[in-house]
Write a protein that holds these residues in place. Structure first.
Motif, PDB file in Angstrom:
ATOM      1  N   ARG A  22       9.382  -6.632   5.074  1.00 30.86           N
ATOM      2  CA  ARG A  22       9.041  -5.274   5.445  1.00 30.86           C
ATOM      3  C   ARG A  22       7.447  -5.007   5.210  1.00 30.86           C
ATOM      4  O   ARG A  22       6.656  -6.192   4.559  1.00 30.86           O
ATOM      5  CB  ARG A  22       8.918  -3.897   5.071  1.00 30.86           C
ATOM      6  N   TRP A  24       3.185  -3.672   5.326  1.00 29.82           N
ATOM      7  CA  TRP A  24       2.307  -2.739   5.360  1.00 29.82           C
ATOM      8  C   TRP A  24       1.350  -2.667   5.429  1.00 29.82           C
ATOM      9  O   TRP A  24       0.379  -3.386   4.637  1.00 29.82           O
ATOM     10  CB  TRP A  24       2.697  -1.390   3.516  1.00 29.82           C
ATOM     11  N   HIS A  25       0.398  -1.733   6.106  1.00 30.60           N
ATOM     12  CA  HIS A  25      -1.340  -1.810   6.312  1.00 30.60           C
ATOM     13  C   HIS A  25      -1.314   0.093   6.180  1.00 30.60           C
ATOM     14  O   HIS A  25      -0.989   0.293   6.285  1.00 30.60           O
ATOM     15  CB  HIS A  25      -1.202  -2.231   7.346  1.00 30.60           C
ATOM     16  N   ASP A  29       1.854   4.772   8.820  1.00 29.62           N
ATOM     17  CA  ASP A  29       2.818   5.039   7.482  1.00 29.62           C
ATOM     18  C   ASP A  29       4.017   4.615   7.605  1.00 29.62           C
ATOM     19  O   ASP A  29       4.908   4.200   6.396  1.00 29.62           O
ATOM     20  CB  ASP A  29       2.714   6.609   7.484  1.00 29.62           C
ATOM     21  N   GLU A  30       4.471   3.837   8.888  1.00 31.36           N
ATOM     22  CA  GLU A  30       5.379   3.248   8.405  1.00 31.36           C
ATOM     23  C   GLU A  30       5.678   1.375   8.541  1.00 31.36           C
ATOM     24  O   GLU A  30       5.180   1.043   9.537  1.00 31.36           O
ATOM     25  CB  GLU A  30       6.240   3.397  10.172  1.00 31.36           C
ATOM     26  N   PRO A  31       6.862   1.260   7.777  1.00 28.78           N
ATOM     27  CA  PRO A  31       6.058  -0.606   7.831  1.00 28.78           C
ATOM     28  C   PRO A  31       6.600  -1.126   9.060  1.00 28.78           C
ATOM     29  O   PRO A  31       7.296  -0.763   9.856  1.00 28.78           O
ATOM     30  CB  PRO A  31       7.371  -0.682   6.983  1.00 28.78           C
ATOM     31  N   ARG A  86      -1.708   3.912   1.199  1.00 25.72           N
ATOM     32  CA  ARG A  86      -0.623   3.744   2.486  1.00 25.72           C
ATOM     33  C   ARG A  86      -0.120   2.317   1.662  1.00 25.72           C
ATOM     34  O   ARG A  86       0.715   1.422   2.486  1.00 25.72           O
ATOM     35  CB  ARG A  86      -1.288   3.485   4.085  1.00 25.72           C
ATOM     36  N   VAL A  87      -0.971   1.412   1.428  1.00 26.38           N
ATOM     37  CA  VAL A  87      -0.367   0.221   0.939  1.00 26.38           C
ATOM     38  C   VAL A  87      -0.288  -0.341  -0.848  1.00 26.38           C
ATOM     39  O   VAL A  87       0.653  -0.689  -0.902  1.00 26.38           O
ATOM     40  CB  VAL A  87      -1.324  -1.562   0.938  1.00 26.38           C
ATOM     41  N   ARG A  90       3.421   0.011  -2.275  1.00 25.48           N
ATOM     42  CA  ARG A  90       4.335  -0.482  -1.667  1.00 25.48           C
ATOM     43  C   ARG A  90       5.330  -1.104  -2.092  1.00 25.48           C
ATOM     44  O   ARG A  90       4.696  -2.357  -3.149  1.00 25.48           O
ATOM     45  CB  ARG A  90       4.723  -0.561  -0.132  1.00 25.48           C
TER      46      ARG A  90
END
Length: 159
Positions: A22, A24-25, A29-31, A86-87, A90
């Motif tokens: 996955r 993330w950025h 919010d969703e990968p 958000r990053v 993770r």
């Protein structure tokens, strides 16, 4: 670590045929899921093209003329907020890499990558070199009795 184009790459599966995971950025919010190394690079390139950052110094060529889809840039979208949270935190099941592409020159990427589990940073001069660094870190992680350090050539060594 902070950058407007910071991406966290979480590797969930790793084997001889490659890896999947996955991305993330900071703008969603969703990968973004990827199925192999090529798909990972393609997904990252699409994000950079969407953000128009870092700007590409060359236009991509193709055998087939394609119309570029009109994509609203999330960076410029009204109300879009960049959120480092958000990053951060993770993690991939097999490994996590924070990637910051500083330039897209000579039809490839230049930047640096942090191997989150070992808190080690390396610069890369191409997308291929980035893949080799990720590969070498995953190979090292598979061998539980190794100690990791940087070598003179810019990779991670087994000792």
């Amino acid at each position: 670590m902070y950058a407007p184009n910071l991406i966290s790459v979480g590797i969930d599966r790793y084997g001889k045929s490659g890896y999947s995971g996955r991305i993330w950025h900071q703008y969603g919010d969703e990968p973004v899921r990827f199925t192999d190394m090529t798909d990972m690079l393609r997904q990252m390139e699409m994000l950079y093209d969407t953000w128009n950052f870092p700007q590409s110094s060359t236009d991509s060529r193709s055998f087939v003329e394609k119309k570029k889809p009109v994509i609203q840039n999330p960076i410029r979208k009204a109300g879009a907020q960049m959120d480092v949270q958000r990053v951060q935190g993770r993690r991939g099941d097999k490994g996590t890499f924070l990637v910051c592409v500083r330039y897209r020159q000579n039809s490839t990427w230049q930047g640096h990558v942090v191997w989150a589990e070992k808190n080690q940073q390396q610069s890369f001069r191409s997308a291929l070199e980035l893949l080799k660094l990720i590969d070498s870190a995953l190979d090292i992680k598979e061998d539980e009795n190794t100690q990791v350090c940087e070598n003179e050539e810019g990779g991670w060594d087994k000792q």
